[in-house]
Write an enzyme that holds these catalytic residues in place. Sequence first.
Site, PDB file in Angstrom:
ATOM      1  N   SER A 139      70.171 -21.128  97.240  1.00  0.00           N
ATOM      2  CA  SER A 139      69.466 -20.207  96.341  1.00  0.00           C
ATOM      3  C   SER A 139      69.179 -20.941  95.040  1.00  0.00           C
ATOM      4  O   SER A 139      69.887 -21.893  94.683  1.00  0.00           O
ATOM      5  CB  SER A 139      70.356 -18.997  96.048  1.00  0.00           C
ATOM      6  OG  SER A 139      69.835 -18.234  94.974  1.00  0.00           O
ATOM      7  N   TYR A 152      78.509 -15.623  92.855  1.00  0.00           N
ATOM      8  CA  TYR A 152      77.409 -15.767  93.814  1.00  0.00           C
ATOM      9  C   TYR A 152      76.752 -17.137  93.641  1.00  0.00           C
ATOM     10  O   TYR A 152      76.599 -17.892  94.603  1.00  0.00           O
ATOM     11  CB  TYR A 152      76.373 -14.650  93.642  1.00  0.00           C
ATOM     12  CG  TYR A 152      75.184 -14.861  94.565  1.00  0.00           C
ATOM     13  CD1 TYR A 152      75.335 -14.745  95.943  1.00  0.00           C
ATOM     14  CD2 TYR A 152      73.927 -15.204  94.069  1.00  0.00           C
ATOM     15  CE1 TYR A 152      74.266 -14.970  96.808  1.00  0.00           C
ATOM     16  CE2 TYR A 152      72.853 -15.429  94.921  1.00  0.00           C
ATOM     17  CZ  TYR A 152      73.029 -15.309  96.291  1.00  0.00           C
ATOM     18  OH  TYR A 152      71.972 -15.548  97.151  1.00  0.00           O
TER      19      TYR A 152
HETATM   20  P1  NDP Z   1      69.733  -9.328 103.824  1.00  0.00           P
HETATM   21  O1  NDP Z   1      70.750  -8.505 103.130  1.00  0.00           O
HETATM   22  O2  NDP Z   1      68.452  -8.718 104.231  1.00  0.00           O
HETATM   23  O3  NDP Z   1      70.386 -10.018 105.115  1.00  0.00           O
HETATM   24  C1  NDP Z   1      71.682 -10.557 105.099  1.00  0.00           C
HETATM   25  C2  NDP Z   1      72.155 -10.771 106.531  1.00  0.00           C
HETATM   26  O4  NDP Z   1      73.461 -11.353 106.476  1.00  0.00           O
HETATM   27  C3  NDP Z   1      72.256  -9.495 107.323  1.00  0.00           C
HETATM   28  O5  NDP Z   1      71.732  -9.692 108.603  1.00  0.00           O
HETATM   29  C4  NDP Z   1      73.753  -9.231 107.403  1.00  0.00           C
HETATM   30  O6  NDP Z   1      74.045  -8.622 108.662  1.00  0.00           O
HETATM   31  C5  NDP Z   1      74.289 -10.654 107.379  1.00  0.00           C
HETATM   32  N1  NDP Z   1      75.681 -10.706 106.936  1.00  0.00           N
HETATM   33  C6  NDP Z   1      76.181 -10.400 105.717  1.00  0.00           C
HETATM   34  N2  NDP Z   1      77.513 -10.531 105.717  1.00  0.00           N
HETATM   35  C7  NDP Z   1      77.858 -10.934 106.963  1.00  0.00           C
HETATM   36  C8  NDP Z   1      79.088 -11.237 107.596  1.00  0.00           C
HETATM   37  N3  NDP Z   1      80.251 -11.155 106.954  1.00  0.00           N
HETATM   38  N4  NDP Z   1      79.082 -11.618 108.898  1.00  0.00           N
HETATM   39  C9  NDP Z   1      77.910 -11.696 109.559  1.00  0.00           C
HETATM   40  N5  NDP Z   1      76.715 -11.432 109.023  1.00  0.00           N
HETATM   41  C10 NDP Z   1      76.705 -11.042 107.743  1.00  0.00           C
HETATM   42  O7  NDP Z   1      69.493 -10.574 102.840  1.00  0.00           O
HETATM   43  P2  NDP Z   1      68.455 -11.810 102.915  1.00  0.00           P
HETATM   44  O8  NDP Z   1      67.828 -11.925 104.231  1.00  0.00           O
HETATM   45  O9  NDP Z   1      67.585 -11.735 101.733  1.00  0.00           O
HETATM   46  O10 NDP Z   1      69.477 -13.002 102.651  1.00  0.00           O
HETATM   47  C11 NDP Z   1      69.788 -13.977 103.609  1.00  0.00           C
HETATM   48  C12 NDP Z   1      70.392 -15.177 102.907  1.00  0.00           C
HETATM   49  O11 NDP Z   1      69.468 -15.694 101.955  1.00  0.00           O
HETATM   50  C13 NDP Z   1      71.684 -14.900 102.140  1.00  0.00           C
HETATM   51  O12 NDP Z   1      72.556 -15.991 102.325  1.00  0.00           O
HETATM   52  C14 NDP Z   1      71.225 -14.830 100.689  1.00  0.00           C
HETATM   53  O13 NDP Z   1      72.247 -15.198  99.794  1.00  0.00           O
HETATM   54  C15 NDP Z   1      70.105 -15.840 100.692  1.00  0.00           C
HETATM   55  N6  NDP Z   1      69.098 -15.664  99.651  1.00  0.00           N
HETATM   56  C16 NDP Z   1      68.464 -14.461  99.461  1.00  0.00           C
HETATM   57  C17 NDP Z   1      67.515 -14.336  98.456  1.00  0.00           C
HETATM   58  C18 NDP Z   1      66.831 -13.045  98.159  1.00  0.00           C
HETATM   59  O14 NDP Z   1      66.323 -12.886  97.017  1.00  0.00           O
HETATM   60  N7  NDP Z   1      66.732 -12.120  99.087  1.00  0.00           N
HETATM   61  C19 NDP Z   1      67.142 -15.497  97.629  1.00  0.00           C
HETATM   62  C20 NDP Z   1      67.883 -16.691  97.912  1.00  0.00           C
HETATM   63  C21 NDP Z   1      68.802 -16.769  98.896  1.00  0.00           C
HETATM   64  P3  NDP Z   1      75.157  -7.508 108.920  1.00  0.00           P
HETATM   65  O15 NDP Z   1      75.281  -6.681 107.659  1.00  0.00           O
HETATM   66  O16 NDP Z   1      74.642  -6.764 110.092  1.00  0.00           O
HETATM   67  O17 NDP Z   1      76.399  -8.295 109.220  1.00  0.00           O
HETATM   68  C1  8X3 Z   2      69.020 -14.754  95.409  1.00  0.00           C
HETATM   69  C2  8X3 Z   2      68.110 -15.132  94.310  1.00  0.00           C
HETATM   70  O1  8X3 Z   2      67.770 -15.108  91.785  1.00  0.00           O
HETATM   71  O2  8X3 Z   2      68.812 -13.149  92.813  1.00  0.00           O
HETATM   72  O3  8X3 Z   2      69.806 -15.831  95.769  1.00  0.00           O
HETATM   73  O4  8X3 Z   2      70.041 -15.195  92.581  1.00  0.00           O
HETATM   74  S1  8X3 Z   2      68.725 -14.637  92.807  1.00  0.00           S
END
Ligand code: NDP
Ligand code: 8X3
Length: 254
Positions: A139, A152
Amino acid sequence: MTSTVFITGATSGFGEACARKFADAGWSLVLTGRREERLNALCAELSKKTKVHGLVVDVRDRAAMESAIAGLPTEFASIRGLINNAGLALGVDPAPKCDLDDWDTMVDTNVKGLMYTTRLLLPRLIAHGRGASIINLGSIAGNYPYPGSHVYGATKAFVKQFSLNLRCDLIGTGVRVTNLEPGLCESEFSLVRFAGDKERYDATYAGAEAIQPQDIADTIFWLMTTPAHVNVNSLELMPVSQTWAGFAIDRTRG
Ligand code: NDP
Ligand code: 8X3
């Protein structure tokens, strides 16, 4: 032979978009997540296009991850791609107000879960060799500080350094590693971060033309299908609307 991609956190956001993208391209899928109903529905839908194996498993549960991966059916045993995507942020309060349980959850998921998945799949990725890829979801929070990012952002800084360090140890194997570093993206990520507060979720994305999960899936597909001699070490993406806000100064000192 068909390529197989292993995606953690396929029940929403980036992971789900990646599952659809790779299914459309004919890859076989191993999809994980904790929400069984959603995972089963996605697997049922995508199995009309390609071979899909769903694993209802929590990435924090080392023993469960070990047995899920050890028990992969033979047709999904050879893994060409790993998308270490499962992750979350909890809260944006300043550090002194934070709940230590939330900090534990972020470390256990974003750091330890990613670590377990990677280590358990490394032998399969190395056996695949040239053309194999690990895409880690870092991120911008791992690159730049901002208020409320504390643990985070620190977990994502771990992901960045772990990705770079893995490259050193994978020399000669043909396995590539990329730390993908997105900024503001519209997904359930913010609903989770704000404990289901839809108003805050809406305010986060209002007018921002945030990156969409499909944009991330397209990028990851490109990363995994670049020529096998090319490794993109890190790739940072932001929506055009997002930039930096500058340094904060406390003006109560004199
Ligand atoms: P979502 O919340 O849409 O998806 C997150 C996914 O992670 C879900 O499928 C959830 O599934 C799974 N998950 C969470 N905890 C667990 C666990 N303990 N075991 C297994 N699965 C888990 O978020 P995003 O798609 O946006 O995020 C995906 C990744 O990208 C993350 O690592 C996030 O930090 C990163 N990211 C996101 C950004 C954003 O702005 N959206 C920007 C930069 C990075 P379930 O709950 O069914 O287990
Ligand atoms: C998610 C992007 O800017 O909310 O990783 O940290 S930010």
